[in-house]
Write an enzyme that holds these catalytic residues in place. Structure first.
Site, PDB file in Angstrom:
ATOM      1  N   HIS A 289       0.827  -1.210   0.000  1.00 25.18           N
ATOM      2  CA  HIS A 289       0.000   0.000   0.000  1.00 25.18           C
ATOM      3  C   HIS A 289       0.858   1.257   0.000  1.00 25.18           C
ATOM      4  O   HIS A 289       1.838   1.373   0.743  1.00 25.18           O
ATOM      5  CB  HIS A 289      -1.000  -0.002   1.164  1.00 25.18           C
ATOM      6  CG  HIS A 289      -0.415  -0.006   2.537  1.00 25.18           C
ATOM      7  ND1 HIS A 289      -0.111   1.151   3.227  1.00 25.18           N
ATOM      8  CD2 HIS A 289      -0.092  -1.030   3.370  1.00 25.18           C
ATOM      9  CE1 HIS A 289       0.356   0.841   4.431  1.00 25.18           C
ATOM     10  NE2 HIS A 289       0.404  -0.475   4.542  1.00 25.18           N
ATOM     11  N   ASP A 301       6.353   0.922   6.801  1.00 27.76           N
ATOM     12  CA  ASP A 301       4.927   0.648   6.590  1.00 27.76           C
ATOM     13  C   ASP A 301       4.313   1.749   5.723  1.00 27.76           C
ATOM     14  O   ASP A 301       3.815   2.748   6.250  1.00 27.76           O
ATOM     15  CB  ASP A 301       4.214   0.569   7.941  1.00 27.76           C
ATOM     16  CG  ASP A 301       2.753   0.159   7.808  1.00 27.76           C
ATOM     17  OD1 ASP A 301       2.369  -0.386   6.763  1.00 27.76           O
ATOM     18  OD2 ASP A 301       1.997   0.389   8.769  1.00 27.76           O
ATOM     19  N   GLU A 335      -5.101   1.417   2.513  1.00 28.75           N
ATOM     20  CA  GLU A 335      -5.058   0.221   3.352  1.00 28.75           C
ATOM     21  C   GLU A 335      -5.216   0.570   4.810  1.00 28.75           C
ATOM     22  O   GLU A 335      -5.879  -0.142   5.570  1.00 28.75           O
ATOM     23  CB  GLU A 335      -3.736  -0.522   3.123  1.00 28.75           C
ATOM     24  CG  GLU A 335      -3.649  -1.884   3.812  1.00 28.75           C
ATOM     25  CD  GLU A 335      -3.147  -1.828   5.250  1.00 28.75           C
ATOM     26  OE1 GLU A 335      -3.273  -2.834   5.945  1.00 28.75           O
ATOM     27  OE2 GLU A 335      -2.629  -0.770   5.674  1.00 28.75           O
ATOM     28  N   GLU A 336      -4.624   1.691   5.222  1.00 27.41           N
ATOM     29  CA  GLU A 336      -4.557   1.989   6.645  1.00 27.41           C
ATOM     30  C   GLU A 336      -5.911   2.298   7.276  1.00 27.41           C
ATOM     31  O   GLU A 336      -6.151   1.955   8.426  1.00 27.41           O
ATOM     32  CB  GLU A 336      -3.599   3.162   6.895  1.00 27.41           C
ATOM     33  CG  GLU A 336      -2.141   2.862   6.592  1.00 27.41           C
ATOM     34  CD  GLU A 336      -1.507   1.862   7.538  1.00 27.41           C
ATOM     35  OE1 GLU A 336      -2.220   1.260   8.367  1.00 27.41           O
ATOM     36  OE2 GLU A 336      -0.284   1.670   7.442  1.00 27.41           O
ATOM     37  N   HIS A 452       3.475   2.752  12.742  1.00 27.42           N
ATOM     38  CA  HIS A 452       2.468   3.787  12.986  1.00 27.42           C
ATOM     39  C   HIS A 452       2.946   4.865  13.953  1.00 27.42           C
ATOM     40  O   HIS A 452       2.158   5.388  14.744  1.00 27.42           O
ATOM     41  CB  HIS A 452       1.163   3.163  13.509  1.00 27.42           C
ATOM     42  CG  HIS A 452       0.483   2.257  12.539  1.00 27.42           C
ATOM     43  ND1 HIS A 452      -0.731   1.650  12.817  1.00 27.42           N
ATOM     44  CD2 HIS A 452       0.812   1.853  11.291  1.00 27.42           C
ATOM     45  CE1 HIS A 452      -1.093   0.917  11.784  1.00 27.42           C
ATOM     46  NE2 HIS A 452      -0.162   1.031  10.833  1.00 27.42           N
TER      47      HIS A 452
END
Length: 495
Positions: A289, A301, A335-336, A452
């Protein structure tokens, strides 16, 4: 990271989340690792695999692109101009690399705005809290909320409380650290569970085992039948301090959040292909993503994921390898906090779902690669029996054997294992319908230290390990796209 649309129950949430290498905590089933076993595929593809592995040793295209993505575009939350800049840049990157059929599939994504936010203990001591509002949270009133705290160590403890004990309070969840798959449930489901008891706000221990005064954000999932209340993650240390104070007596916290939703914004999935030489309609999809949270740079990420996949596909292209089937590189969006990109991709596939040969999601960072995961997550949920290959169907066993054969080609980079459980939320919409699902396995020693947070920055990515990840992905994708047979997937059980 992570299974936002499917967080309807704890078990379903667990199944939809990526990063399963970290889920083998005491509360979750262990992940057996199956060794490589060389066979006919290894003999057939050894020369090509060796070319890929050798070329990967000096290919830094993925890291160069990741550097630009992190340092010049940065964080890429859905609905922001930065995400759309990344989408346009990603398409141009694929074109310059010589991929075919480069396109951006329009996708409407949510626009959640964090705004100003803060939290503090105001009694019996005064102390600012290290906090990040949870993605998709509502805000507080303009002047914030000041309320007493109810400390909750588990959902079972919350269930045992009466509404009178919780009403008007701020619930603080600290279940300890039991692996991401367990802890993320408190982030995703905790706010509505607390609201159902009358809470006015939630603070949850960050989903990490590392105590460095670093809060970790992530998406929550509101139950539409329950009042939405503001929720934020706090550092491990702050959660532990509140726990200690609550054991001594009443604790009061002030929480202020400007978080709110705005109108959806158009973004897009970015796609480029190596078109198959014999069966161009049959597709192996690989990617991750392109969106990230609004903190850090989205390096591990999932910048490293998409750039590792990019380098894998472009390695195949630069070496002049012509797989029989199409390899499609995809940078999914949202996606998140919504998974809109994955759902849009399923619509794009339409009634050609049978032509989707395999889907590989790369969303676990780029630490030392160990091998590939395969086959869905049903046997990895809490309470599930241990994985037993002898209880699989003959076709499923054969698929694992095929992957063990392919994995033997990865011995030179010590990524020659196969583990049960592979996939991710971007590909979930197609793998739920039986498309074989895979994802890389890495050591992931520090992935959830940075995940995150403001600390997810380029310096956390080792260029050498990124090259190894790209090499592994290239070998696996190429063989799956070229071999005579196909893997067998498993359809998801009705929810």
């Amino acid at each position: 990271m992570r299974g936002f649309a499917a967080v309807l129950t704890g078990a379903v949430l667990f199944a939809a989340l990526p990063g399963f290498a970290q889920f083998n905590a005491p509360d979750t089933p262990s992940l057996p690792s199956m060794p490589a076993v060389a066979g006919q595929l290894a003999a057939k593809y050894k020369a090509d695999a060796d070319k890929i592995l050798k070329a990967s040793e000096t290919d830094d295209d993925g890291y160069v692109a990741l550097t630009y993505l992190c340092d010049h575009i940065g964080k890429r939350l859905s609905g922001t101009p930065q995400l759309n800049t990344a989408v346009e840049w990603g398409a141009e990157l694929m074109r310059k690399a010589g991929l075919q059929n480069v396109t951006v599939q329009p996708v409407m994504v949510p626009r959640w705005v964090r705004g100003n936010e803060s939290a503090a203990i105001v009694a019996p001591v005064t102390k600012p809290l290290h906090m990040l509002g949870l993605g998709m949270s509502v805000g507080t009133p303009k002047d914030g909320i000041t309320a007493g705290v109810v400390f909750v160590p588990s959902f079972a403890a919350l269930d045992a409380m009466t509404p009178e004990q919780v009403k008007g309070k701020i619930v603080v969840f600290n279940p300890g650290w039991h692996g991401y798959g367990v802890n993320v449930m408190y982030r995703a489901l905790g706010p509505s569970k607390a609201a159902a008891k009358g809470a006015v706000g939630v603070l949850v221990r960050s989903a990490t085992g590392l105590a460095m005064q670093t809060p970790h954000t992530g998406a929550l999932h509101y139950d539409e039948k329950v009042t939405k209340i503001p929720a934020a993650a706090i550092s491990v240390e702050d959660a532990l301090m509140i726990e200690r104070l609550a054991k001594e007596g009443p604790v009061t916290v002030h929480l202020q959040m400007d978080a709110h939703m705005e109108a959806d914004v158009q973004a897009g999935n970015v796609m480029g292909e190596i078109v198959g030489s014999e069966h161009p309609e049959q597709v192996v999809s690989i990617g991750g993503h392109i969106d990230s949270w609004d903190v850090g740079q989205g390096a591990q990420d999932d910048g490293a994921g998409i750039m590792g996949a990019f380098q894998a596909v472009t390695l195949i292209h630069k070496l002049g390898l012509k797989p029989k089937r199409t390899i499609r590189l995809v940078f999914w969006v949202n996606e998140e906090n919504g998974e809109a990109g994955g759902r849009a991709y399923r619509k794009l596939v339409g009634d050609k779902i049978g032509d989707q040969v395999a889907a590989i999601e790369v969303d676990e960072g780029a630490e030392k690669p160990l091998g590939m995961g395969f086959g869905g997550f049903a046997f990895m949920m809490p309470g599930a029996p241990a994985f037993d290959v002898t209880k699989l169907s003959a076709d499923e066993r054969r698929s694992f054997e095929v992957l063990q054969d392919i994995a033997s080609l990865l011995g030179p980079i010590r990524a020659d294992t196969v583990s049960p459980g592979g996939g991710g939320s971007d590909i979930e919409a197609i793998t739920d319908e039986g498309v074989p699902s895979l994802s890389p396995r890495t050591e992931a020693t520090h992935y959830f230290d940075w995940h995150h947070t403001e600390a997810d920055t380029l310096d956390k990515v080792d260029p050498v390990e990124l090259r190894k990840n790209a090499a592994m992905l290239a070998v696996v994708a190429y063989v799956l796209a070229d071999m005579d047979g196909r893997l067998v997937g498993t359809k998801a059980s009705p929810r």
